[in-house]
Design a protein around this motif. Structure first.
Motif, short mmCIF file in Angstrom:
data_model
loop_
_atom_site.label_atom_id
_atom_site.label_comp_id
_atom_site.label_asym_id
_atom_site.label_seq_id
_atom_site.Cartn_x
_atom_site.Cartn_y
_atom_site.Cartn_z
N TYR A 197 6.13 9.63 -4.21
CA TYR A 197 5.50 9.38 -5.29
C TYR A 197 6.30 10.64 -6.00
O TYR A 197 6.33 10.95 -5.70
CB TYR A 197 3.78 10.01 -4.99
N VAL A 234 2.55 16.72 -4.86
CA VAL A 234 2.55 15.34 -4.06
C VAL A 234 1.80 16.41 -3.09
O VAL A 234 2.19 17.19 -2.52
CB VAL A 234 3.95 14.48 -3.81
N ARG A 287 -0.14 11.92 -0.72
CA ARG A 287 -1.01 11.34 -2.13
C ARG A 287 -0.65 12.15 -3.44
O ARG A 287 -0.30 13.53 -3.26
CB ARG A 287 -2.93 11.50 -1.71
N GLN A 288 -0.19 11.33 -4.63
CA GLN A 288 -0.65 12.59 -5.14
C GLN A 288 -1.99 12.96 -6.86
O GLN A 288 -2.94 12.88 -5.96
CB GLN A 288 -0.52 10.82 -6.65
N TRP A 317 0.35 16.51 1.09
CA TRP A 317 0.77 15.53 2.42
C TRP A 317 -0.09 15.97 3.01
O TRP A 317 -0.69 17.40 3.40
CB TRP A 317 2.51 15.63 2.48
N ASP A 360 0.80 13.05 -11.60
CA ASP A 360 2.03 12.22 -12.43
C ASP A 360 3.01 12.72 -12.70
O ASP A 360 2.63 14.09 -13.19
CB ASP A 360 1.80 10.34 -12.30
N CYS A 398 7.25 11.64 3.61
CA CYS A 398 6.40 11.26 3.02
C CYS A 398 5.49 11.19 1.51
O CYS A 398 4.86 10.67 1.27
CB CYS A 398 5.28 11.04 4.13
N ARG A 399 6.65 13.23 1.61
CA ARG A 399 6.18 12.81 -0.06
C ARG A 399 7.48 12.30 -1.22
O ARG A 399 5.96 12.80 -2.26
CB ARG A 399 6.29 15.16 -0.07
N SER A 434 1.31 -1.30 -0.13
CA SER A 434 -0.01 0.10 -0.44
C SER A 434 0.95 1.50 0.34
O SER A 434 1.99 1.46 1.03
CB SER A 434 -0.96 0.16 1.54
N SER A 466 4.00 5.50 2.45
CA SER A 466 4.48 6.81 2.98
C SER A 466 3.89 7.55 4.81
O SER A 466 4.99 8.30 5.01
CB SER A 466 2.85 8.23 1.85
N THR A 510 -3.87 8.49 8.63
CA THR A 510 -4.16 9.20 8.22
C THR A 510 -2.68 10.68 7.79
O THR A 510 -3.15 11.49 6.96
CB THR A 510 -5.16 9.85 8.74
N GLU A 563 -0.43 3.80 0.33
CA GLU A 563 -0.27 5.29 1.51
C GLU A 563 0.81 4.49 3.01
O GLU A 563 0.78 5.13 3.49
CB GLU A 563 -1.98 5.29 1.77
#
Lengths: 380, 380
Positions: B150, B154, B168-169, B156, B172, B146-147, B130, B135, B164, B132
């Protein structure tokens, strides 16, 4: 010919004025607080004369005649003060001669002392005695000039209109007699954005400015008045430094950013924090206006040690104003070791120091030799 | 022996992460957004191996063995990722070999790429798929790591807990193919405050920080996501520059103030505003992290002109990374005249430039030659 001659002081804010809510009347967005500097070391010096023989209003500034009509604020000031006087001679033409008695290129706000001096002179000539009225009239010329009509520590109440936006004295110059000021004039090449244009841009673009004005500064003003009344130097210094930094923070947050401090200014800031850290309490406070020069507030006991420490970085650095005897000072070895370990200030980054103190408000000079105009009302 | 080798990218924030609400879990006070830089020009490169024959966890970083137990965050990361895997070999000892493939002393945050690379490698080894989760695990090592799991742009999400608070991207690396980055590495002598200590001090002392976190940044995050999705460079640049300045504003407002930018950094900032003013639209955006180096985001059309302009100030300035052909570029005379009139950057103030672009997330390397560990699990 009736004439009046006045000397008026520079003031250095410890809670900064930045941002107007009325551009024409110069009503600020927040209260500000300043110390008034002694006119012995720096001042504006102005003579005003009125005579039925004069054919038009004329003004000489630092030796050169200036076109009054080209300066909207000056025209405004003259119009306003004339409207408030009932004397016959209010309607006679004026001759005004003014000069700034402080080192050229000091980069210190000369307009505050200048307008305070002009409006105090004219108010005296026209029989306007209320200090609040004089303060309000000076404000129309240059916002912070309203603070230079009092000595000691002074608060400019933002007010809501031209009548209520005036300065008042918090304490006079005898209240905290140990208070001293060192102005560190910094070498710089960069041309600064004028404070009038700069503060407009901050108000228009900074996302942090509203919070500064509405939340941060009101709390600081209250704490600063208390610190001054309590003669609590540690708190006075902390608030002074925080508000200087907060002001430069909103300059940084302006778009495009306003850059008033330079690396030397920042090195002076580190110098002060290092000095305070050594003593475990604030003994010197920096504050920076819309330019790179540092103003240090400190008590008399720390003047000679601080100057002696600065001389270790920059030998031969000139001290103007009040004499400082560094020969009698023995710096603690722990202190010098700390500064040797972390040198702050480049060896040729300061131009000179002006040593001064908190002083009185404007003074009317009765000695005829001090008048800048001759018997014909022309510059001597 | 099972082994995995990964290259992971550096990321450069356009909405800054500054301030944690949980120091242990590294939960930030606000969302942040970054571009991921191409691993062709800068990356962390890590091999991990597990074997029942290894007698203890060992790690080599940039050629030197490091004491894992002395690094609390690293211990935390290993413990956490092992707890999330059910494979047998999770309990075998690990050998880790990592190096940063970018110029030494670039002053670029190596920990983000490093922790992203480490956790991505271990997750692959342990069968955690995963993104997530990866990350979140990288975040425990170094927040902004965490960034780096991807590519592209991105976000955070600050989240409310360890599950949580993940990146996330947004888009791309193929979405905005014209996007380029120039890293201007600045000469500097001053030692910066670490970002961990710096952000703690800002949260504790800045009167403006709460407003930044609660009001200013959330609005900027929303506008930035839209600008990226719309490929609207003018807005992207404005928000990037404003947030960099807003971040440095709260550093300035910290007590004692944090000084990351220097006069050269500020001169790069003026350079960008001058370039944009000439074109009447934003064509280059600066952003500064907790140090003096500038990262410029710009589109491919402006890379060669901007580099050529910089070379006018500093002849012989080296460009690393992607080749930039300045010979084919004719600078408009109005542009050079403007820069000749107002020179920004000192002739020896930059060390070099790294030319790169927005790129992909971490890559697993299957070529055995890329593995940093030999058959015995020791550094090659």
């Amino acid at each position: 010919m009736r004439s009046i001659t006045v000397k008026a002081p520079v003031n250095i804010a410890v809670i900064k004025y930045w941002g107007k809510r009325d551009e024409n009347l110069i009503i600020p967005l927040n209260d500000s607080i300043s110390g008034t500097l002694s006119i012995d070391d720096m001042c504006a010096h102005t003579s005003v004369a009125s005579s039925p023989q004069f054919t038009s209003d004329r003004m000489w500034l630092n030796g050169e005649e200036v076109d009054i009509s080209a300066n909207k604020r000056l025209v405004n000031c003259l119009k306003q003060i004339r409207s408030e006087s009932t004397h016959d001679w209010t309607h006679h033409s004026l001759h005004i001669c003014s000069r700034n008695n402080f080192p050229t290129a000091a980069g210190l706000a000369s307009s505050a002392a200048g307008y305070a001096c002009l409006m105090y002179s004219l108010a005296t000539l026209y029989g306007i005695e209320s200090p609040e009225r004089i303060s309000s009239l000076a404000r129309i010329g240059s916002g912070s000039a309203c603070r230079s009509v009092y000595g000691g520590f002074v608060q400019w109440l933002k007010g809501t209109d031209s009548q209520t936006s005036v300065a008042r004295q918090i304490v006079d110059e005898t209240y905290w007699p140990e208070m001293r000021v060192l102005v560190l004039v910094v070498r710089d090449t960069q041309k600064d954005t004028s404070s009038t244009a700069g503060m407009q841009l901050t108000v228009a673009t900074s996302a942090l400015m509203k919070h500064r004005v509405e939340v941060v500064v009101p709390a600081r003003v209250e704490a600063m008045v208390k610190a001054i009344k309590d003669r609590d130097f540690h708190s006075f210094a902390e608030i002074t430094m925080k508000d200087s930094n907060g002001f430069h923070a909103v300059c940084e947050d302006t778009y495009p950013p306003l850059q008033y401090m330079n690396d030397t200014s920042r090195s002076v800031r580190r110098f002060c924090h290092q000095y305070n850290e050594y003593y475990g309490a604030n003994r010197v406070a920096y504050t920076f206006d819309a330019g790179p020069n540092a103003c240090l507030y400190l008590l008399d006991r720390d003047v000679a040690p601080v100057v002696k420490l600065l001389l270790r970085y920059q030998t031969g650095l000139e001290v103007k104003g009040q004499a400082v005897d560094v020969n009698g000072v023995e710096l603690e070895s722990g202190l010098t070791a700390r500064f040797d370990d972390k040198p702050c200030i480049g060896s040729d980054s300061l131009r000179y120091i002006i040593s001064t103190r908190v002083g009185s408000g404007p003074q009317v000079l009765t000695d005829e030799h001090q008048c800048l105009l001759d018997g014909q009302g022309l510059p001597k």
